[in-house]
Design a protein around this motif. Structure first.
Motif, PDB file in Angstrom:
ATOM      1  N   ALA A  73       0.831  -1.216   0.000  1.00  0.00           N
ATOM      2  CA  ALA A  73       0.000   0.000   0.000  1.00  0.00           C
ATOM      3  C   ALA A  73       0.865   1.267   0.000  1.00  0.00           C
ATOM      4  CB  ALA A  73      -0.942  -0.007   1.189  1.00  0.00           C
ATOM      5  N   TYR A 118      -3.560   6.168  -0.332  1.00  0.00           N
ATOM      6  CA  TYR A 118      -3.334   5.106   0.655  1.00  0.00           C
ATOM      7  C   TYR A 118      -4.667   4.621   1.234  1.00  0.00           C
ATOM      8  CZ  TYR A 118      -1.551   2.420   4.535  1.00  0.00           C
ATOM      9  OH  TYR A 118      -1.294   1.388   5.396  1.00  0.00           O
ATOM     10  N   SER A 119      -5.503   5.576   1.618  1.00  0.00           N
ATOM     11  CA  SER A 119      -6.787   5.193   2.196  1.00  0.00           C
ATOM     12  C   SER A 119      -7.651   4.508   1.158  1.00  0.00           C
ATOM     13  CB  SER A 119      -7.518   6.424   2.720  1.00  0.00           C
ATOM     14  OG  SER A 119      -6.730   7.039   3.679  1.00  0.00           O
ATOM     15  N   VAL A 121      -6.746   2.661  -1.424  1.00  0.00           N
ATOM     16  CA  VAL A 121      -6.348   1.290  -1.760  1.00  0.00           C
ATOM     17  C   VAL A 121      -6.431   0.336  -0.567  1.00  0.00           C
ATOM     18  CG1 VAL A 121      -4.832   1.911  -3.694  1.00  0.00           C
ATOM     19  CG2 VAL A 121      -3.852   1.642  -1.418  1.00  0.00           C
ATOM     20  N   SER A 122      -6.417   0.898   0.643  1.00  0.00           N
ATOM     21  CA  SER A 122      -6.387  -0.006   1.799  1.00  0.00           C
ATOM     22  C   SER A 122      -7.724  -0.120   2.522  1.00  0.00           C
ATOM     23  CB  SER A 122      -5.304   0.437   2.782  1.00  0.00           C
ATOM     24  OG  SER A 122      -5.593   1.729   3.237  1.00  0.00           O
ATOM     25  N   THR A 123      -8.733   0.628   2.068  1.00  0.00           N
ATOM     26  CA  THR A 123     -10.035   0.532   2.737  1.00  0.00           C
ATOM     27  C   THR A 123     -11.149   0.420   1.700  1.00  0.00           C
ATOM     28  OG1 THR A 123     -10.124   2.928   2.777  1.00  0.00           O
ATOM     29  CG2 THR A 123      -9.451   1.853   4.800  1.00  0.00           C
ATOM     30  N   ARG A 124     -12.381   0.268   2.221  1.00  0.00           N
ATOM     31  CA  ARG A 124     -13.520   0.133   1.314  1.00  0.00           C
ATOM     32  C   ARG A 124     -14.096   1.518   1.038  1.00  0.00           C
ATOM     33  NH1 ARG A 124     -15.957  -4.584   4.975  1.00  0.00           N
ATOM     34  NH2 ARG A 124     -15.325  -3.060   6.506  1.00  0.00           N
ATOM     35  N   LEU A 128     -17.028   4.339   2.895  1.00  0.00           N
ATOM     36  CA  LEU A 128     -16.622   5.542   3.621  1.00  0.00           C
ATOM     37  C   LEU A 128     -17.012   6.820   2.881  1.00  0.00           C
ATOM     38  CD1 LEU A 128     -13.094   4.355   4.749  1.00  0.00           C
ATOM     39  CD2 LEU A 128     -15.152   4.432   6.096  1.00  0.00           C
ATOM     40  N   LEU A 133     -13.210  10.510   2.758  1.00  0.00           N
ATOM     41  CA  LEU A 133     -11.824  10.058   2.582  1.00  0.00           C
ATOM     42  C   LEU A 133     -10.915  11.209   2.191  1.00  0.00           C
ATOM     43  CD1 LEU A 133     -11.704   6.606   0.767  1.00  0.00           C
ATOM     44  CD2 LEU A 133     -10.861   7.185   3.000  1.00  0.00           C
ATOM     45  N   ASN A 136     -10.698  13.715   5.424  1.00  0.00           N
ATOM     46  CA  ASN A 136     -10.102  13.181   6.654  1.00  0.00           C
ATOM     47  C   ASN A 136      -8.811  12.424   6.455  1.00  0.00           C
ATOM     48  OD1 ASN A 136     -11.906  13.617   9.143  1.00  0.00           O
ATOM     49  ND2 ASN A 136     -13.296  13.201   7.466  1.00  0.00           N
ATOM     50  N   THR A 137      -8.672  11.791   5.313  1.00  0.00           N
ATOM     51  CA  THR A 137      -7.455  11.000   5.130  1.00  0.00           C
ATOM     52  C   THR A 137      -6.536  11.603   4.070  1.00  0.00           C
ATOM     53  OG1 THR A 137      -8.385   9.551   3.465  1.00  0.00           O
ATOM     54  CG2 THR A 137      -8.727   8.907   5.732  1.00  0.00           C
TER      55      THR A 137
END
Lengths: 161, 277
Positions: A73, A118-119, A121-124, A128, A133, A136-137
């Protein structure tokens, strides 16, 4: 080339360890600065886009292995961020790009790209939401990261600040 | 032709590097569950965690918290017992006539300290100073004296990493203690949410949430939190429940690993069921 690579890697290892030990102490509502990214962008601006791309990839590998998170990631996001920040790299403007607030601006762009991808590719992402995203990320950690590149600008020898 | 190829590579070397490295990264990203990659991760986890623990111990150099740790351990054990008793109390009325003694397996707790944290809005991963040699295994729950923290996701010889409940990739089967309503709790980046609970169920703010009997990841009756808010969806048929966790995940320093593993037999049965499907 080998020596050119060694020093930045050493910095990344040190900053990665700090990232997971001391940086959480200064987190604000789960938002933290990304210290290794500052190093990656700095050396990308100094040594160019190709160097930055490889350096971002290697730093991402170190970051992923140290974090215990998803392997690949950070490798992906640091590579992309370094590549894109590499467009600002100019042999004739190294001093200007790394010693003025232009550096903070480039770090901001790199951090937004890095944190957001990053967020993603590593989360759904569908659960969210894109806006959440991005804010916040992507945006907020980027602002926090920029604050941490100010000391680099001030302490750097030959700084114009 | 040769000149053309070498000129092409020279002119586009940055793009070629980007594409090759990105593809390699994505290949690794999609293969995180492969045994070879897990081996690499476990090896690296052990080495980096050692460095992290050395740096982390600088912070605790002047603090002797062994007594606090002992009391916290005792507190955690008691809270698990209290929660089990509360659950049994609620079940008691309904089961009074068919009561038979059940095995009250006491949880074995292994104290551990957080040595590094990967703090992010969506990815909570902590590295702890206990590993395989201490009896830690993949899938063991991590708790504090207040409630559930997460689950062990990787184990090296002396260290392990846990995925906290504030990780959007972890979904937990939970139950509302008062009426045994089951649901799936997950982290949406801002809060813990149990989605799609029918509005016909008697659910109120302040109701206690604990891990479910149906969870394959966690043992039942580990306290998780309380219901903070109820939100109806557009049609008003289903609720989304916000959960306030008992544990302040971000400030955890010491915790316990519950030395219990999900039943292999249950997992095998589930796998068989999915294969038949």
């Amino acid at each position: 080339m080998y020596r050119k690579f060694l020093k930045p890697i050493l910095y990344v290892v040190i900053l990665t360890i700090l990232q997971f030990t001391f940086v959480p102490l200064i987190s604000v509502d789960g938002i933290i600065p990304n210290l290794p990214l500052i190093t990656i962008i700095y050396y990308t601006l100094v040594y160019g886009q190709l160097f930055g791309t490889f350096f971002g990839f290697t730093a991402g590998l170190i970051f992923d292995l140290a974090s215990g998170g998803l392997l690949g990631a950070s490798m992906f996001t640091f590579t992309i961020s370094a590549f894109l920040c590499g467009y600002f790299s100019n042999e004739n403007k190294i001093e200007q790009n790394t010693s003025t607030f232009i550096f903070a601006g480039i770090v901001f762009i790199g951090a937004v790209i890095n944190c957001f991808i990053y967020s993603a590719v590593s989360t759904r992402i569908q659960e969210l939401g894109f806006f959440f995203l991005f804010l916040n990320t992507g945006l907020l950690p980027a602002v926090y990261t920029v604050i941490f590149c100010v000391p680099v600008l001030i302490l750097k020898p030959g700084s114009n600040l | 032709m040769r000149n053309f190829v070498s000129k092409f590579f020279y002119d586009f070397k940055e793009y070629i590097a980007l594409i090759v490295l990105s593809i390699f990264s994505l290949y690794l990203l999609t293969g995180n569950e492969k045994p070879q990659i897990k081996k690499i991760k476990t090896f690296a986890l052990g080495n980096f965690a050692f460095l992290n623990s050395a740096v982390s111990s600088l912070k605790d150099f002047f603090i002797d918290d062994s007594e606090i740790e002992r009391l916290k351990k005792e507190n955690a054990r008691l809270i698990l017992e209290v929660n089990l008793l509360r659950k049994y109390g609620l079940e008691n009325e309904e089961l009074r006539n068919m009561l038979s003694f059940r095995d009250t397996s006491s949880f074995k707790l292994l104290p551990a300290s957080v040595i590094s944290k990967m703090v992010s809005k969506v990815q909570g991963i902590y590295i702890l100073n206990k590993g395989y040699s201490d009896g830690v295994r993949f899938g063991m729950p991590a708790i504090t004296d207040k409630g559930l923290v997460g689950i062990v996701s990787d184990v090296s010889e002396n260290f392990c990493s846990i995925r906290t409940i504030e990780n959007s990739n972890l979904s937990i089967a939970v139950t509302i203690q008062k009426n045994n309503v089951e649901g799936i709790m997950s982290w949406d980046g801002r809060q813990l949410v149990i989605k799609d609970i029918p509005t016909t169920y008697d659910v109120e703010e302040g109701d206690r949430i604990e891990t479910s009997d149906f969870s394959t990841l966690f043992p039942p009756a580990i306290p998780v939190g309380i219901i903070g808010k109820k939100q109806s969806n557009v049609l008003g048929l289903l609720h989304n429940l916000t959960v306030k966790p008992f544990v302040d995940i971000k400030s955890i320093k010491n915790l316990f690993i519950v030395k219990i593993q999900p039943s292999k037999q249950i997992i095998e049965l589930q796998e068989k069921f999915h294969k038949r499907k």
